[in-house]
Design a protein around this motif. Structure first.
Motif: not given
Length: 194
Positions: A107-118
């Motif tokens: 969940a936190f890996a996905g949230a960090t990817i989301l943060d880095k991208e958008f």
């Protein structure tokens, strides 16, 4: 594509309300798998969906796929290696794979990817991703599947794995990289410029 702040706030509020509802209903289950099984993938799925819908992210599709895949591989590999090595019993005594929380790390890996991208599109996108990831972590503890240290370590592994995945991916496929990665019908091709 222009996304208004009002629209994003509505999305964040809807996600938070959903998390509160799901978490409170999940507390009735003593152990076993619940809504956190699919909620852990929401941040990553959101990043993919936003990218597919044409929202301008930080990366090209190539960088997004390579860095995201490396981030997820590092996160899951680290999580499962530690689960096997540490062998800590869950609070509900169902098995000895408690530390660290795999649901939380994903969940936190996905949230960090989301943060880095958008993040540059709207801070609310990042807030929503981390809110869902935090909800997953809290749910794992409330349903007696993990201790607090398990979900804290899972969150750190997810964030750290993503940071490392993006750094390593940029070294391999960045603008000034000597390496080129291609994906085709026959597999993955890696080219090295000498």
């Amino acid at each position: 594509m222009i996304i208004t702040h009002v629209f994003l706030r509505k999305i964040v509020i809807a996600l938070m309300m959903t998390m509160c509802t799901v978490t409170s209903s999940a507390q009735q289950t003593y152990h076993g798998d619940g809504p956190d099984d699919w909620l852990r993938y929401i941040p990553l799925a959101s990043a993919i969906t936003l990218k597919a819908c044409g929202v301008e992210g930080e990366s090209s599709w190539k960088r997004f796929v390579v860095n995201g895949a490396l981030s997820c591989a590092i996160t899951t590999g680290t999580t499962w290696a530690l689960k096997v090595a540490i062998d800590e019993r869950r609070p509900d005594w169902t098995d000895k794979r408690s530390f660290p929380s795999g649901h939380t790390s994903i969940a936190f890996a996905g949230a960090t990817i989301l943060d880095k991208e958008f993040r540059q599109v709207s801070l609310w996108i990042s807030v929503a991703g981390y809110a869902v990831a935090t909800g997953v972590a809290v749910d794992r503890v409330l349903r007696n599947r993990h201790h607090w240290q398990d979900v804290t370590a899972g969150a750190a592994i997810g964030v750290g794995g993503t940071i490392l995945g993006y750094w390593l991916g940029d070294k391999l496929t960045g603008e000034h990289s000597r390496y080129s990665v291609g994906i085709g019908g026959e597999g993955v091709t890696v080219l090295v410029r000498l």
